[in-house]
Structures are given as C-alpha cells and as structure tokens.
Design an enzyme around this catalytic site. Structure first.
Site, PDB file in Angstrom:
ATOM      1  N   LYS A 171       0.810  -1.222   0.113  1.00 39.62           N
ATOM      2  CA  LYS A 171       0.134   0.004  -0.060  1.00 39.62           C
ATOM      3  C   LYS A 171       0.668   1.490  -0.138  1.00 39.62           C
ATOM      4  O   LYS A 171       0.473   2.273  -0.574  1.00 39.62           O
ATOM      5  CB  LYS A 171      -0.980  -0.005   1.188  1.00 39.62           C
ATOM      6  CG  LYS A 171      -1.809  -1.204   1.566  1.00 39.62           C
ATOM      7  CD  LYS A 171      -2.906  -1.263   0.308  1.00 39.62           C
ATOM      8  CE  LYS A 171      -3.922  -2.149   0.635  1.00 39.62           C
ATOM      9  NZ  LYS A 171      -3.655  -3.514   0.676  1.00 39.62           N
TER      10      LYS A 171
HETATM   11  C1  LIG Z   1      -4.151  -4.785   0.242  1.00 39.03           C
HETATM   12  C2  LIG Z   1      -3.298  -5.943   0.100  1.00 39.03           C
HETATM   13  C3  LIG Z   1      -3.786  -6.949  -1.002  1.00 39.03           C
HETATM   14  C4  LIG Z   1      -4.766  -6.947  -1.692  1.00 39.03           C
HETATM   15  O1  LIG Z   1      -4.686  -5.888  -2.979  1.00 39.03           O
HETATM   16  P1  LIG Z   1      -5.794  -5.370  -3.567  1.00 39.03           P
HETATM   17  O2  LIG Z   1      -5.186  -4.370  -4.361  1.00 39.03           O
HETATM   18  O3  LIG Z   1      -6.822  -5.036  -2.734  1.00 39.03           O
HETATM   19  O4  LIG Z   1      -6.365  -6.771  -4.366  1.00 39.03           O
HETATM   20  C5  LIG Z   1      -2.788  -8.135  -0.898  1.00 39.03           C
HETATM   21  N1  LIG Z   1      -1.792  -8.299   0.125  1.00 39.03           N
HETATM   22  C6  LIG Z   1      -1.362  -7.137   0.902  1.00 39.03           C
HETATM   23  C7  LIG Z   1      -0.260  -7.372   1.924  1.00 39.03           C
HETATM   24  C8  LIG Z   1      -2.082  -6.209   0.994  1.00 39.03           C
HETATM   25  O5  LIG Z   1      -1.967  -5.225   1.829  1.00 39.03           O
END
Ligand SMILES: *Cc1c(COP(=O)(O)O)cnc(C)c1O
Length: 495
Positions: free
Chosen positions: A112
């Site tokens: 993120k």
């Molecule tokens: C948010 C997240 C995901 C999923 O990603 P999306 O874009 O919501 O599909 C997978 N792994 C981690 C560690 C995340 O923080």
C-alpha cells in the site's frame, strides 16, 4: 492528449484527473475510469535505463494529464525517497524459478505504501489546482495495511485530516499496533465491531450522504478517499509493473517484447487491475493470475461468471485479502460490458440488493487474460515452509497465497513463461503466521521474540517500521459499533 474520467454509473460530466482524485468516488456511487487507456510513449529499452521515479513519471503523466510536469515530478520526488529502505524502491528477488517483486520496502512494509506515499501529494496538489479552500478529510476503511499506510502518508500533511476504520478483531496484532500508535494531530483511528466489508460499506455510506456533505462544507471540510477506489491510488500502481518488466529486460532475463505472466495476491482487485491497465498500455504481459485466499469470490467469478458474496466470511492468515466485495472489479465489469454505465449499474445494484450478479457470456469471453485460483490456509502455510526450507527465502502469507496459486497454474496449464509474483507484504508484518508455518514449535513465543527469530532465519534486518512500534505508546483507543461510524467522524471533527 487529455484524459478525462467518467463514472462507471452515469454518463456526462467527465472530470479531470485532479478532480477525480479530489472526489475519490463519484457522487452517483460509481468509480472514476479513464475515458481511454493511454499507450506507453517511451520504448521498453528507454525505460530500462530509468530510475523508479523516472519510470513513475513516464507512466503517470499519461493519466494525470492536467498536472504540469513540475507538479507531477515534485509529487514523485516527495513520495519515493528515503522512506523506502532501498533505492530500487521495488526490487526483484529470484526464488524457485520465479521473480518476486518486493513491494514492501516503504514506511509501513506493505505494498500500500507504493501508492499511499504519493497520494497525499497528488491530493494536495489537486486541491491547489482546483482552488479548494476546505480542509480535506480522508476517510478510510482498512483490512489492515491500507490504514497504516494512509496514516503514515497523511500524518501532519497540511490541509488534511485522516480517519481510519478497521475491524477490531480482524487484523493482526502487529497491524493493530502499527495503527494505534500513529502520531500526528490530524489522525484518528477507530476499531469497529464488524468485519472489513462492514467498515467499507459504512465509509461508502458516509460518502454518499449528501446532507452530511453540505453540512461539512458549511464547516469548512470535505471528504475524500484514500481507498484503492481512488484513481490517485490506481495510477501509481501501474508503475511497478512497467518497472519490473524493464528491470528484467535490463538484467537480460527476458527479451524485448517477450511475454511474462504476473501473479497477484488479490483482495479489493486494485493491484491486479493496475496490471491489467499496464497490459492495455502495451506492456508485454500474458496472463493475469488472480490469487485468492479462502474468501474465494473471485475464483468462483472467473470460473462461472457469477459474482456471489453470499457466503461465510473467513478470517485467514492473509487478512488484507479477507474481502467479499472487491470494489475495483467494478472498473473491469464496466469495461468488459462495453463501457456501458447502465449495464454496470444494474450489476452493482444487484450486488447491493441480493448480493450477487451474473455477467453475460460475451463479457465472460473477455476475461481470457485472467486466471483465478485460491489457496487454503494449510496450502498457504506449506508454501511458506517449503520455500524457506528449499531456498532460505521467507515470504508473508499474502505472497504465499500467490506463490501457491502460481504452482497450481503451472500444473494446470504447463505454461512456463517468466513470471513475476507480486510480493505484497514483508514477512515481518505477519511474523506469527510466518514463523508458525516455518515450525509449529514457535507458537508459544511472544510477538517480538518471534520478530528477532525471523530476522535470524531470513537473514534480514528487522525493518525500521517494526523496531519503531516495539516501544511506542498507544495513542488511539476508540471503538465503535458499525452503525456509529458517521458519529465517530463528526466527533473527531468537533462538528
Ligand atoms: C491490500 C493488500 C492485498 C490486496 O490488494 P488489492 O489491491 O486490494 O487486491 C494483498 N496483500 C497485501 C499485503 C495487502 O496489503
């Protein structure tokens, strides 16, 4: 060429990129989508010689067409700096014949950070460009990682406040500690009694409340979103697919134009949608492999064409993927439905009403680029265990879901193209699950003992983000019912 953004749920009134970033979600509840997908205007060879920041500029300028060169370059420079513990920003690690694209070298050690380190700058720049005087209130629902990354990105950014809602019993201990120790006068963290979907629905409802918006405006505030529905999150995520490809090219691991597969551990469908956009822009990607955990709505959807959220919600060791409503899928549905907002709106109303919808066969035929599968809890743990014991490389449970699904994909299809597995979190963020997968005997140990042990096993220094929270005081202890979210926001704003 100017790109404008349309809502997926109505026609007319397209907006500029900066307006779409400011709004987050369209007033009609739809998501903003670019009116066309631009094509890369630099060759892959040219891009191969660039830094992460330079590639980011080449990709993002094609989408954020109302930003000046200087504005965009400033945003990029502020985002991808020493907050990351490597100059490469998104390094590739090779293990067992696949490339792991490590997207966890930012401030909060999850992917993120890739988008949330730049979003505050895109947002404040957008506010300036649109002469917005109100203070911007970021509302975020998190399944664990977004919350901390958004808090870290927005803390003490002038002209902004941020409220984060997380499911009180639905995130890891370390994830929770990261959030409730967040500093910054403008930050507010609330645990809700409910799951992530409750948190997300609650936030969407507040966004849709026009009366509240008018009242906020009177008081000098306006909402925006840091959730992955904001195109200011989506666009920066396209960058690392391009970067990964050209770095493999640079390393001599692939030939120019050779197709690769990408494997993405998926929850809200933002990350994999960015890969889809990268492919549409001309990046030689073949299959988009969508990996789910036991909340396998997307697996079922890709197999059957029916999206059905009516099922038990499972808490897993990959909590950031514990999602039954993958919001960003709406952008794909809109597109494969021929950019038909009426049709898309019907699907989304059906999803909101009876919890499901069925796409047409024509639409389903356009999903051939995607492959969906899932890994259960046992398979996920086994994948961590096996990779560690065979190679010494330690991955987190989200990444392990992807690695496991990739094995299934290869077995099912025999497709041996070079593959990039997107590594979305540092194993240090999920230390207990990871150490447990490596050996059950560690289960009795304390969280931070496990952290030190993981550091020894993986031969990786404990990340700064974890060191910081070892001793940090708890600064947020608010808990509310899932029906009380609006009141919580108003209390924080003092209105
Ligand atoms: C948010 C997240 C995901 C999923 O990603 P999306 O874009 O919501 O599909 C997978 N792994 C981690 C560690 C995340 O923080």
């Amino acid at each position: 060429m100017d790109i404008l953004y349309n809502s997926t749920r109505s026609t007319g009134n397209p907006v500029k990129a900066s307006e779409a970033i400011l709004k987050g979600l369209s007033e009609d509840g739809g998501l903003f989508v670019p009116d066309q997908i631009p094509v890369l205007d630099k060759s892959l060879e040219e891009l191969a010689d660039m830094t992460y920041g330079q590639v980011a500029y080449e990709v993002m300028k094609l989408y954020l067409t109302d930003f000046t060169e200087q504005e965009l370059k400033e945003c990029i420079a502020k985002a991808y700096d020493q907050k990351f513990d490597t100059e490469e920003i998104a390094p590739l690690a090779q293990a067992e014949g696949a490339w792991y694209l490590e997207l966890f070298h930012g401030a909060t050690i999850a992917f993120k950070d890739m988008a949330l380190s730049i979003l505050p700058h895109l947002l404040t720049t957008s506010a300036r460009k649109n002469h917005v005087k109100n203070e911007i209130v970021i509302l975020t629902a998190t399944s664990g990682d977004t919350g901390k990354a958004a808090l870290a990105g927005f803390a003490d950014v002038e002209g902004t406040r941020i409220v984060v809602f997380y499911p009180k019993d639905g995130v890891s201990k370390i994830q929770e500690k990261q959030m409730i120790t967040q500093k910054g006068e403008n930050t507010y963290v609330v645990g809700i009694r409910g799951n992530f979907d409750d948190a997300q629905s609650g936030v969407k409802k507040i966004f849709g409340d026009r009366e509240l918006a008018a009242y906020m405006n009177e008081k000098g505030f306006q909402f925006s979103s840091a959730n992955s529905i904001n195109i200011g999150r989506l666009v920066p995520q396209i960058v690392y697919y391009v970067y990964a490809y050209v770095k493999l090219l640079k390393k001599g691991q692939i030939k120019n134009g050779e197709k690769i597969n990408v494997v993405v551990p998926t929850g809200n469908f933002g990350n994999i949608l960015a890969a889809f956009y990268a492919k549409q822009m001309g990046l030689p990607i073949d299959r988009l492999i969508c990996a789910s955990n036991e909340n396998k709505v997307l697996f079922d959807f890709f197999r059957t064409g029916t999206y059905d959220r009516n099922r038990e919600f499972v808490l897993t060791s990959s909590p950031s993927m514990d999602i039954l409503i993958s919001s960003n899928l709406e952008r794909l549905i809109y597109r494969i439905g021929g950019n038909d907002w009426k049709k898309n709106k019907e699907f989304m109303e059906s999803l909101a009403g009876k919890g499901s919808y069925v796409i047409t066969e024509e639409m389903q035929a356009q999903l051939a680029d995607f492959y969906g599968n899932y890994a259960d809890e046992e398979e996920t743990a086994k994948t961590i265990h096996k990779l560690y014991h065979q190679t010494g490389y330690v991955i987190d449970p989200h990444t392990a879901v992807a690695a496991c699904v990739y094995e299934k994909y290869k077995e099912e299809t025999g497709d041996g193209k070079p593959a990039v597995i997107v590594s979305t979190a540092s194993p240090f963020k999920f230390t207990r699950s990871v150490m447990n997968a490596i050996d059950h005997k560690y289960d009795a140990m304390e969280d931070f003992e496990l952290v030190d042990l993981l550091s020894e096993c993986a031969k990786v220094k404990v990340p700064r983000a974890i060191e910081e929270i070892r001793t940090a005081p708890v600064l947020h202890d608010h808990v509310c019912d899932k029906t009380q979210m609006k009141e919580a926001v108003m209390e924080f704003l003092g209105i």
